[in-house]
Every structure is written in C-alpha cells, then in structure tokens.
Design an enzyme around this catalytic site. Structure first.
Site, PDB file in Angstrom:
ATOM      1  CD  GLU A  70       1.256   7.027 -20.020  1.00 54.34           C
ATOM      2  OE1 GLU A  70       0.505   7.523 -20.885  1.00 54.34           O
ATOM      3  OE2 GLU A  70       1.759   5.882 -20.127  1.00 54.34           O
ATOM      4  CB  SER A 331     -20.129 -22.147  34.061  1.00 52.63           C
ATOM      5  OG  SER A 331     -20.848 -23.293  34.398  1.00 52.63           O
TER       6      SER A 331
END
Ligand SMILES: [Zn+2]
Ligand SMILES: [Zn+2]
Length: 759
Positions: A70, A331
């Site tokens: 680029e 429980s």
C-alpha cells in the site's frame, strides 16, 4: 524558504485547533477467553463486523506485506508522500484521468474515517487530516487504524474480522499465504471475495508472493512454502460461545472493544456441549433446561459459564441467564450449617442426633423420604441429607447465625430477606442463585475462606474472608466425599465413572429444582437442572438428574484429583469416642470408634449412653436410693434415651430396653408432687388467629427435686425446659393433648380445644 515553511506550519497548527481531528470508531464488542481466543462477538450498531486488532496482534509479516503493497514509504513520510503527489498530479494532467495512486496509508485512514466524494477539494482536506493523524498517532497506531478499518466487502471491516470470518483464526496466527490473500481483497472486494472463486484468488495471491520474492521481503523458503499452501477460505459464522456471559459482560462494560473473560475456551466448549446434550435426553420428560458453572479454586475465576441448555431455543427461555436466577436451594446449604455447628463445638462427625418427629413452634419438618431414622450420626445425617437433624442444628445455632455467614458469602437475596427467614431456610425456604452456591462451595474448597468469583481475567480478586474454620471444612469435605451414600444416582457405575469429589445434592419443594454442587482441590462445579418456568416434575431430583451431569463435567475436565486431595489441617485431631453417642467414653462404654475433633473447640462431654438402675430380680420394678430394699435388688444398666426418642418409640410401639416402672410404694414418689400444668387450662377452648404467629404458652409447677421438664403435644416430644421456664408452641386445630413430665418420671396431661379464626 524557511519562512514559508514556518508560516505553513503555523497555519496548520491554527487549522488543527479550529478543525480538530476526532477518531471515534465503534468496534464490535469481542469477548475473549483467558488465553485470548475469541469466544463471542457482537455486530456494531450499524451491523458491521468491525473487530479491534490489538497492536500485538499485528505481526511483522503482516506489517511488511501491507506496507509493501500500500505505501512503501509509510515509515518515512509525514502523512503525505510529496513525490507520489507530484507524480499523480502530472499523470492526471497528462492523461486526463484521475488516479488515486498517491494515497498513503495515512490518507486512506483519513478517507475511511470521513468517507467523501473524490474531489480535489476533498483531497486537500484528506491531506490535512493525514498530517493531523501523523501528529496525533505513532506509525504503528496509524497502521493499526488502517488494519481496523480496511473494508473486505459485505459487512466485514478490518483485518481481524476478515481473518476470523475467512480463516477462523486471529490475525497473529495468519500464515504468509493468508496474509498475502487478505492484503489483495480490499482492492477488489467483490471479484476477489474469499470463498467465491478461490482459484482466481490463489493466482492473484501467488503474483504478490512473487513480488515479495523479487523485493526480497521474505526468505525464499518462506515464499515457496506460501506458494505451496492450499487456499480454501470460506465465510464462517462468528464464534458464539458463552453467550450468557458475553451479554452480561457487554452490559457491565459498555464501550469496551475487547473484554477478556476468565473463561477457558476449551473447558467452556466442552461444558456447553455436555450440558446441551445432557439436557436433550430429558426434554421429553418435560425437563427442559440445565445450567453449569465451573470455577478454578485457586484463582476463584469462572472458567466455564453455561446459562441455559441452548441459548438459541426461544421457546424454553434459552436467553435467560440461569446462573443468576433466584431459586430455592433445597438442601444445598446444609454443609455450611454443619460446619458452623462443628465450629461452635456442638457436634463432631460421630455425634449422635435423634431423627424423630419434632415440633418447632408449629413447624414440623419431615424427611425427604418421609421416614424417621431414630438415632443417627451427624455424618450420616449430612450425607443422607436428613431434614430433622438439620432443623435441630439450625435451631441450636439460630437462623441469624447462618444468615450472617451466608450474607458474608455474597448471598444477596438471603441478606435482603433476613427478617423473613426462619428454620425452613435450611430445607430450601429461601432464595439463592447457582453463582452464589458455587461461590460458597468454592470457599469449602479453599479451606473455608470465601471470596467473590471473578469473571474477567485481569480483575483483582478481593481478599478472602473466613466463613468456617479450616478444620470444620476438612470434616465437611470428608463427609461429602463418601461414596456409599443414598444420593448416588441409581444405576450409576461408580467404579468406572465417579470422579473423586466432595459433593452435595439438593431438590426443592415441589421438585422444581435439582442441584448438585461439587469440588475437589482444583475445581468447583455447580449444576442445576429444571424448568425456567418453575414447573415441577416428579422425576426431578438432585441425586438422579443433576449429579450425573456434575460427574460428567468433572470427568471431562480430566484431572487426577486423587493425587492432589486435601490434607488434614494441623489443628484437627483424632480421638476415641463411644459409638452410641459420639461422646468421650465413660466407664460403661465398650464400642469405641475414631472421630475427628477440634481441640479446645469440640465438646468434651463424657458419654452417658447407659444409666445405672436398681431393679428387683424379675425386672418388674425399679427402685431409687430411698426405697431400695435391704436385700433382693440388683444393679442393671439401661440405655439413657433422649425424651424425644422415648416418645417416638412409645408412639410407634417400637421395642426398646425400657426401665421398669418405679416402686409404687416409694415414699418419695408418693410424697413428690406431679407436675401441674398452669397454662393452658384443661378443657378450655382457645382461639388462634391463622393470620398471625400467635402461640400458646406452656408453664407448670413442679416438685422441688425436679431439674428438667419435658413437654409433649399429642404424645410427641416438643421440648425440654428448666422447671420454672415457660415455652410456647403453635397448635393445630381441634382437640390437642398436652403432656408434661419431670425428670423423676412423674407426669400429667390435659386436653384443650383449638379453633382457628381469621380475625
Ligand atoms: Zn457410651
Ligand atoms: Zn423410690
């Protein structure tokens, strides 16, 4: 010249102040694992996959390839490449066509931040923005912005989104061939879309690889390998693991691009799969959901979080986060209660407690199996999860003590409702979440020290707070590790598949919730199975439905817990106790067993399981010291049973070694006064308002020699009190028989009539 440059620079600074650069990019929220794997990603509000690439994810290869393609002078120019600009300008004039060849990476970033029509005017603005970007950011950050914004066609933006979607990996794991592929897609996002025509894409990739070779960008071997690499990208779904935690963290940390959770991607994946498959097995029994939470004990971090059986099942509330839903614990709070009782010195594992019907101010708990077990050891009472011993212990320590401990351990619903909780809380009469329960059991795995659980890898974990002692915790762990227990699932092949863990089950009232929570030295796992609608199912039970899932998860985590089991704390010791009571052996005690105890804390009472009684030779009469004959009596030993046990045996006609009736000619018995009930009054009618907690007072007069008074309601033992003490009870409707006996065996009873009213 210098003057001109200075004035341009001043102009730039002025404009920079007037038109400031704003970089405000919304990224997809990413939730990653502790090892930084991507677990879950969210679309941006404009429905884009725009994932934030961190600087350390940009490898030198990626950097080189992008810069080469680029903007070769990226590292040297101030945002704009003057040579390229002049060349482009010349080209445009000579050919009459516009080319964009002059765009640097920085200028491309400027354009992507503020997309505009390509006019000369906008080009100048772009150049201005490029200078601003260079002023504000480093080269690495500008490249990062470029890589985060570069479009890959469709709704995919940025190299990380493309890498995840087309190659199923993070950018720092891309091969050179994959880097080359991704670098060419943004120029022709339609014709070169990965997965569309991979052969064309491969040809184009190879062209670039050859250019890399020519430019000596990489070693030739590296290029050869890349050329030989098959290319097969296709569009994948973005990962959707741990959806409940992902939504929770996204809401908790809004605007954060990357949230690093504490989850292990491997264990999360395994647990999600196991929970999903397990849940499907019960779907047609009308049991629709299952959830699980896995915690690593040492760090207290959650490593797997499965909030429902299937997040994408709308019908059964898949999106509900079951981990945080408040439910009845059944429980599952009992281990903490027993631990507190150990710490108070009330009992040790071999202490004997009576499991017979008992009335606590109108509250008559029953066992899960609706049976009573008579005398039973504390360890069996906990391992078998009996209700009456648990309620008795809670009555002794008082619910406020348990509530205080649970509040310290992060149980917020219990803390908020503390005023309204009573004895029934130990059987499930309160609200908890799986997260809270798993945190509590994680404290048991951490020698009784509680700390909140962490959901993010880098959160600091608060300093732990002691809930119960290390010694009590060890005893609880030993009890919960026993393999011969009634709450092992039926048909469970325990020789093969039972992991070595300490665990406890729970089933709530109406069989709405099945719990199983377990731990070993390294992990704590919490499991809940049931319906989010709260619908109960007869087959639902902690032992049968939740425990097999708990075992499966432990087996999948795969770790040798035998080798790293908990060691006995130094302060805990062993002693011989009488097997009949669990107390220190007395002169008659012959059946001795070994028990744990905490020196200086555990009770030191001497066993009184037998009592010496003087009787006549045919065992039909008993004497006291004042009425025993000169000769013709013998000394015998009888079991010293608790009054509630005697009452239970009598009521149920159970045979026991009963002391013969006292000598009817005994002066003391004749002169000694029987207890006289002063409240309530015999044959009176009592009105009880059902809407308040009104109770009836019990009081009596006794002879001077009495040390204890026993109260009974309908022949069932109620309570033991001192002679002058009053006590209360809540009656049922109709005739109620109230009995009172003293410790010398004299008794009396009356009848009252109770009517319920609602005003
Ligand atoms: Zn004994
Ligand atoms: Zn006597």
């Amino acid at each position: 010249m210098l003057c001109l440059f200075t004035s341009y620079y001043l102009l730039f600074l002025l404009l920079n102040a007037l038109i400031p650069l704003s970089v405000n990019i919304e990224y997809s929220t990413l939730v990653i694992s502790s090892e930084k794997n991507l677990l879950h990603a969210f679309l941006t509000s404009d429905d884009k996959w725009r994932m934030y690439t961190e600087l350390d994810e940009i490898t030198p290869e990626l950097k080189k390839a992008i810069v080469f393609k680029e903007d070769k002078y990226f590292n040297y120019h101030p945002g704009v490449n003057p040579v390229a600009v002049l060349r482009a300008f010349y080209n445009n004039i000579s050919t009459g066509k516009r080319t964009s060849g002059a765009s640097t990476i920085t200028m491309q970033v400027a354009r992507m931040l503020e997309p505009k029509e390509r006019t000369y005017r906008n080009k100048i603005k772009e150049i201005f923005r490029a200078f601003q970007l260079e002023l504000k950011f480093s080269k690495a950050e500008i490249l990062q912005l470029y890589l985060n914004l570069v479009p890959f066609g469709s709704n995919i933006e940025g190299v990380k989104s493309a890498s995840v979607i087309y190659f199923g990996k993070l950018p720092d794991h891309l091969s050179l061939a994959e880097i080359a592929t991704l670098s060419i897609v943004p120029n022709r996002p339609v014709s070169l879309r990965p997965g569309n025509n991979n052969e064309v894409l491969a040809d184009e990739r190879n062209k670039w690889l050859e250019r890399y070779r020519k430019a000596k960008l990489f070693y030739p071997d590296f290029i050869d390998d890349a050329l030989a690499e098959p290319l097969n990208p296709y569009r994948r779904d973005v990962p959707k693991l741990a959806p409940h935690l992902a939504y929770r963290l996204k809401a908790q940390y809004p605007g954060m691009n990357i949230i690093r959770s504490s989850l292990s991607s491997e264990i999360q994946q395994k647990t999600e799969k196991i929970v999903g498959e397990y849940s499907r097995r019960f779907y047609f029994q009308n049991i629709k959901n299952a959830i699980a939470l896995v915690v690593e004990n040492q760090s207290r971090r959650v490593i797997a979080y499965v909030g429902s059986a299937d997040f994408f099942n709308n019908e059964d509330g898949g999106q509900v986060d079951g981990i945080r839903a408040v439910r009845s614990p059944g429980s599952t709070l009992k281990p903490l209660l027993y631990g507190i009782a150990f710490d108070k010195g009330l009992v040790t594992p071999k202490s004997i407690i009576a499991d017979v019907p008992i009335n606590f101010s109108g509250y008559e708990p029953e066992n899960y199996d609706e049976k009573f077990h008579g005398n039973i050891s504390i360890e069996n009472a906990l391992a078998s999860s009996l209700n009456i011993p648990a309620v008795k212990l809670l009555y002794s320590i008082q619910p406020s003590t348990l509530i205080g401990k649970l509040s310290d351990a992060g149980f917020s619903q219990i803390r908020n409702e503390r005023e309204h909780l009573g004895l029934s809380m130990i059987l499930g009469g309160c609200g908890v979440t799986l997260e809270e329960l798993t945190g509590l059991y994680c404290a048991l795995a951490n020698r009784g020290n509680y700390s909140d659980l962490g959901l993010r890898q880098n959160d600091s974990i608060p300093i732990a707070q002691k809930i119960i002692s290390e010694e009590s915790t060890f005893m609880i762990t030993e009890i919960l590790t026993q393999l011969k227990r009634p709450d092992l699932p039926l048909n469970w092949d325990n020789s093969l598949h039972t992991p070595k863990i300490a665990w406890k089950t729970g089933t709530s009232y109406g069989r709405r919730d099945a719990w199983s929570i377990g731990y070993n030295n390294r992990y704590t796992v919490g499991v809940w199975v049931g319906n989010f609608s709260g619908e109960g199912v007869p087959e639902l039970s902690g032992a049968e439905i939740a425990t097999p899932l708990l075992f499966q998860i432990f087996n999948a985590i795969d770790y040798d817990s035998e080798k790293e089991w908990f060691t006995m704390p130094e302060k805990l010791d062993l002693r011989y106790v009488c097997s009949h009571t669990g107390k220190i052996p007395g002169e008659f005690c012959e059946d001795l067993i070994i028990d744990y105890y905490i020196p200086g804390v555990s009770g030191m009472e001497v066993c009184d399981h037998l009592k010496k009684v003087l009787i006549n030779p045919d065992s039909s009469l008993s004497y006291c010291t004042s009425c025993k004959p000169e000769t013709g009596f013998i000394t015998a030993y009888y079991p010293n049973l608790a009054p509630e046990i005697i009452s239970y045996y009598e009521l149920n006609q159970i045979n026991y070694h009963k002391i013969p009736p006292h000598n009817p000619d005994c002066e003391r018995l004749l002169s000694g006064k029987r207890p006289e009930i002063t409240s309530p009054v015999h044959e009176n009618e009592y009105f009880v308002n059902v809407n308040d907690s009104m109770e009836i007072m019990l009081s009596c007069n006794t002879a001077n020699d009495v040390e204890k008074v026993y109260w009974y309601v309908d022949k069932k033992y109620l309570r033991t009190v001192n002679p002058n003490e009053t006590t209360f009870f809540r009656p049922h409707e109709g005739p109620v028989e109230i009995g009172c006996s003293d410790d010398k065996g004299r008794n009396t009873s009356i009848i009252i009539y109770v009517r319920f009213t609602s005003f």
